[in-house]
Write a protein that holds these residues in place. Structure first.
Motif, PDB file in Angstrom:
ATOM      1  N   SER A 146       7.481  31.810  85.923  1.00  0.00           N
ATOM      2  CA  SER A 146       8.676  31.175  85.378  1.00  0.00           C
ATOM      3  C   SER A 146       9.366  30.379  86.492  1.00  0.00           C
ATOM      4  O   SER A 146       9.510  30.873  87.620  1.00  0.00           O
ATOM      5  N   GLY A 147       9.747  29.169  86.216  1.00  0.00           N
ATOM      6  CA  GLY A 147      10.405  28.318  87.219  1.00  0.00           C
ATOM      7  C   GLY A 147       9.399  27.633  88.136  1.00  0.00           C
ATOM      8  O   GLY A 147       9.783  26.911  89.066  1.00  0.00           O
TER       9      GLY A 147
ATOM     10  N   GLY B 255       7.388  25.211  87.445  1.00  0.00           N
ATOM     11  CA  GLY B 255       7.384  23.761  87.256  1.00  0.00           C
ATOM     12  C   GLY B 255       6.485  23.276  86.129  1.00  0.00           C
ATOM     13  O   GLY B 255       6.176  22.082  86.049  1.00  0.00           O
ATOM     14  N   LYS B 256       6.091  24.182  85.215  1.00  0.00           N
ATOM     15  CA  LYS B 256       5.167  23.791  84.132  1.00  0.00           C
ATOM     16  C   LYS B 256       5.808  22.750  83.198  1.00  0.00           C
ATOM     17  O   LYS B 256       5.204  21.724  82.907  1.00  0.00           O
ATOM     18  N   SER B 257       7.037  23.065  82.765  1.00  0.00           N
ATOM     19  CA  SER B 257       7.702  22.118  81.846  1.00  0.00           C
ATOM     20  C   SER B 257       7.965  20.795  82.553  1.00  0.00           C
ATOM     21  O   SER B 257       7.872  19.723  81.937  1.00  0.00           O
ATOM     22  N   THR B 258       8.272  20.882  83.834  1.00  0.00           N
ATOM     23  CA  THR B 258       8.528  19.645  84.598  1.00  0.00           C
ATOM     24  C   THR B 258       7.247  18.800  84.657  1.00  0.00           C
ATOM     25  O   THR B 258       7.291  17.582  84.488  1.00  0.00           O
TER      26      THR B 258
HETATM   27  N1  LIG Z   1      16.923  19.064  84.307  1.00  0.00           N
HETATM   28  C1  LIG Z   1      16.816  19.778  85.435  1.00  0.00           C
HETATM   29  N2  LIG Z   1      17.631  19.506  86.479  1.00  0.00           N
HETATM   30  C2  LIG Z   1      17.538  20.185  87.625  1.00  0.00           C
HETATM   31  N3  LIG Z   1      16.643  21.174  87.836  1.00  0.00           N
HETATM   32  C3  LIG Z   1      15.801  21.503  86.839  1.00  0.00           C
HETATM   33  C4  LIG Z   1      15.855  20.818  85.585  1.00  0.00           C
HETATM   34  N4  LIG Z   1      14.901  21.353  84.789  1.00  0.00           N
HETATM   35  C5  LIG Z   1      14.295  22.308  85.500  1.00  0.00           C
HETATM   36  N5  LIG Z   1      14.823  22.400  86.733  1.00  0.00           N
HETATM   37  C6  LIG Z   1      14.399  23.288  87.801  1.00  0.00           C
HETATM   38  O1  LIG Z   1      13.048  22.986  88.102  1.00  0.00           O
HETATM   39  C7  LIG Z   1      12.312  24.168  88.362  1.00  0.00           C
HETATM   40  C8  LIG Z   1      11.077  24.217  87.462  1.00  0.00           C
HETATM   41  O2  LIG Z   1      11.534  24.322  86.109  1.00  0.00           O
HETATM   42  P1  LIG Z   1      10.537  24.260  84.873  1.00  0.00           P
HETATM   43  O3  LIG Z   1      11.319  24.350  83.661  1.00  0.00           O
HETATM   44  O4  LIG Z   1       9.623  23.103  85.049  1.00  0.00           O
HETATM   45  O5  LIG Z   1       9.715  25.606  85.112  1.00  0.00           O
HETATM   46  P2  LIG Z   1       8.714  26.362  84.126  1.00  0.00           P
HETATM   47  O6  LIG Z   1       7.517  26.710  84.959  1.00  0.00           O
HETATM   48  O7  LIG Z   1       8.446  25.539  82.921  1.00  0.00           O
HETATM   49  O8  LIG Z   1       9.578  27.645  83.775  1.00  0.00           O
HETATM   50  P3  LIG Z   1       9.540  28.576  82.467  1.00  0.00           P
HETATM   51  O9  LIG Z   1       8.162  29.155  82.373  1.00  0.00           O
HETATM   52  O10 LIG Z   1      10.554  29.614  82.777  1.00  0.00           O
HETATM   53  O11 LIG Z   1       9.895  27.706  81.313  1.00  0.00           O
HETATM   54  C9  LIG Z   1      13.266  25.337  88.139  1.00  0.00           C
HETATM   55  O12 LIG Z   1      13.725  25.754  89.419  1.00  0.00           O
HETATM   56  C10 LIG Z   1      14.390  24.747  87.342  1.00  0.00           C
HETATM   57  O13 LIG Z   1      15.606  25.363  87.663  1.00  0.00           O
END
Ligand SMILES: Nc1ncnc2c1ncn2[C@@H]1O[C@H](COP(=O)(O)OP(=O)(O)OP(=O)(O)O)[C@@H](O)[C@H]1O
Length: 538
Positions: free
Chosen positions: A361-362, A364-367
């Protein structure tokens, strides 16, 4: 927006021509009536009788004219309102997704409600009202001039007083209007927030806190409104005083002429009527002019929310996806984060390949998916699609190639069919196949009107899993070349999730990138590659 307003000028002119003609007829009736009065007082009965039919014709013509004025003036106002709102909505949807997401969308809500209401009253109706008043004022002058041309000098003095006061009043009220509009933005945003957190407020007993916050914000806006009203009432009182003085002067003058015997009883009445005709428009003009002047700032503020700060010109058109997407030394950080969220990313995905994206979690997958979706461009490095820099690829072209299944599901208040096809034409066979692949067959069968059953209020009358499957079917039907999935199976039961995942992975002509926490042993091996995202991709 100003250009759009200029296009409305013909409608305004039409409304004003008819309004002007109506005012002219009204003035003529007044002049004729006073003449009839003088004839009656002087005992000129024969003359009086011959004038009455003409007088009645004009008086009766005023009835349809009044109705016509109502129709054309409302037509102009309706046209102006809908033109501005349509323009605004088109512009909002021209915004970049990334920029739109960065902002609080309550400001658009506030613009479309509060600011547009203000523009409607202050600008659209205000402009018409000012011109209408000017015409009535001119008719008043005309009525006076038929008695004594010296009256015109007094009328001009009245206009000047009026204009000067309007100009002075517009300055402080401009600032207050702008502040009130900003407050409305914050207020709308707050209301949106508390309503969407309705169940949290109830579950955690936060009503008291919400009430207090709401009262505070609402009082601030009321107070600002009160300041604006106070300012305007001060200006109006001053103006009232000066105008009444000038009107009184006119009455004294006409009284003097009457005593001297140079004007008749009918003429005295005509002057009193004329002065009244002039007084109302002047008050109206001085009330509306400052409002019109303040609208300029409001338009500027609205226009500012519509501008894309990113003006990068995309020049590469991409009709199809043929080979691969490559991430080359990609780094990405959000504006407000000091550290990049993703760094040193190098990988390729091939056309029609199936890829699973996992990671903590966090991580960066969604990013990463947002970069695939072109919501953002990399801060460093580049993403190449068939050798073209994705940054240069025309957004609309690229969006035709991708399909998104996101965690947040949006369902239109419309039939199941329209929610699947999104208002595009597909054959019944294509729709059936997508329904089958998304596991919706049983669901559709038990609906009272099958595919023509209406889904209400973002899918309130269907389950979370059914909503997800509708979105999956939607993406399949759209025949996207690249399917980007973000926790698409989160709200489905294991069995159904596995089934749908298998179906999607067995589709031949589609590239799948699936970010998921739900991983099944048997479906995992159907993927060409599993990527782990933890600040980088490996
Ligand atoms: N719009 C945003 N502005 C600033 N920071 C962000 C934004 N969206 C995500 N982040 C940060 O970027 C990092 C990666 O977030 P992301 O959502 O890509 O993770 P993830 O792997 O998809 O997490 P999860 O599995 O919990 O959904 C995290 O530290 C998050 O706080």
């Amino acid at each position: 927006m100003v250009k759009k307003l200029l296009k409305l000028v013909p409608y305004l002119i039409l409304a004003l021509v008819i309004t002007g003609f109506n005012s002219f007829l009204d003035g003529l009736t007044n002049i004729r009536m006073t003449r009839l009065l003088d004839l009656a007082i002087n005992g000129q009965t024969r003359e009086l009788k011959s004038q009455i039919p003409g007088m009645l014709v004009i008086a009766f013509a005023l009835v349809p004219m009044g109705i016509l004025v109502g129709i054309v003036s409302n037509f102009y106002k309706r046209k102006a309102n809908s033109t501005l709102k349509q323009y605004y909505l088109t512009k909002v949807f021209n915004k970049n997704i990334a920029e739109f997401q960065k902002e609080n969308n309550a400001k658009y809500l506030s613009a479309m409600t509060n600011d547009f209401n203000t523009l409607e009253t202050n600008l659209i109706t205000g402009i018409y009202s000012v011109f209408e008043s000017v015409m009535t004022f001119i008719v008043g002058i005309w009525m006076l001039s038929t008695v004594d041309t010296r009256m015109i000098i007094l009328a001009v003095i009245l206009i000047l007083i009026n204009l000067v006061i309007s100009m002075i009043a517009s300055k402080p009220s401009k600032k207050a209007h702008k502040e009130r509009s900003d407050m409305f933005d914050a207020y709308t945003s707050y209301i949106k927030e508390i309503l969407s957190a309705f169940h949290i407020v109830k579950n955690y007993n936060l009503q008291q806190k919400v009430n207090e916050d709401y009262n505070k914000k609402s009082e601030e806006i009321q107070q600002k409104g009160f300041i604006i009203e106070r300012m305007l009432s001060f200006v109006m009182s001053l103006e009232n005083f000066l105008m009444n003085g000038a009107i009184f002067g006119m009455y004294i003058l006409i009284g003097y002429f009457s005593v001297k015997g140079s004007v008749s009883v009918g003429e005295v009445l005509l002057v009193i009527n004329g002065v009244q005709k002039m007084a109302w428009p002047l008050f109206n003009i001085s009330e509306n002019l400052p409002k019109i002047f303040t609208s300029g700032d409001l338009i500027k503020k609205i226009e500012k929310t519509l501008k894309n700060t990113d003006t990068y010109v995309e020049s590469v058109s991409l009709p199809d996806f043929n080979e691969e997407i490559e991430f080359k030394n990609v780094e990405f950080g959000y504006d407000d984060s000091e550290e990049p969220v993703l760094t040193d990313i190098n990988f390729k995905i091939k056309k029609n390949g199936k890829y699973l994206v996992v990671g903590p979690s966090g991580g960066g997958k969604s990013t990463l998916l947002k970069l695939f979706r072109k919501y953002f461009n990399p801060t460093k490095g580049m993403i190449l699609i068939d050798g073209n820099n994705l940054k240069d690829v025309i957004r609309e072209d690229y969006y035709k190639l991708i399909g998104n299944i996101e965690q947040q599901v949006f369902i239109f208040e419309d039939t199941v069919r329209n929610n699947l096809t999104l208002y595009k034409d597909y054959s019944e066979e294509e729709i059936e196949a997508a329904i089958e692949a998304a596991g919706l067959t049983e669901f559709v069968k038990q609906l009272p009107n099958g595919l023509d059953t209406v889904i209400y209020d973002n899918g309130r009358n269907i389950s979370g899993g059914e909503r997800s499957r509708i979105v999956i079917a939607r993406a399949l039907l759209n025949k996207a070349k690249i399917l980007l999935m973000d926790e698409a199976f989160a709200s489905l039961d294991m069995e159904r999730a596995r089934e749908i995942e298998k179906t999607i992975l067995n589709l031949k002509d589609i590239t799948v990138i699936n970010v998921s926490h739900v991983i099944f042993k048997d479906t995992k091996k159907l993927y060409d590659k599993v990527f782990t995202v933890k600040k980088t991709v490996y």
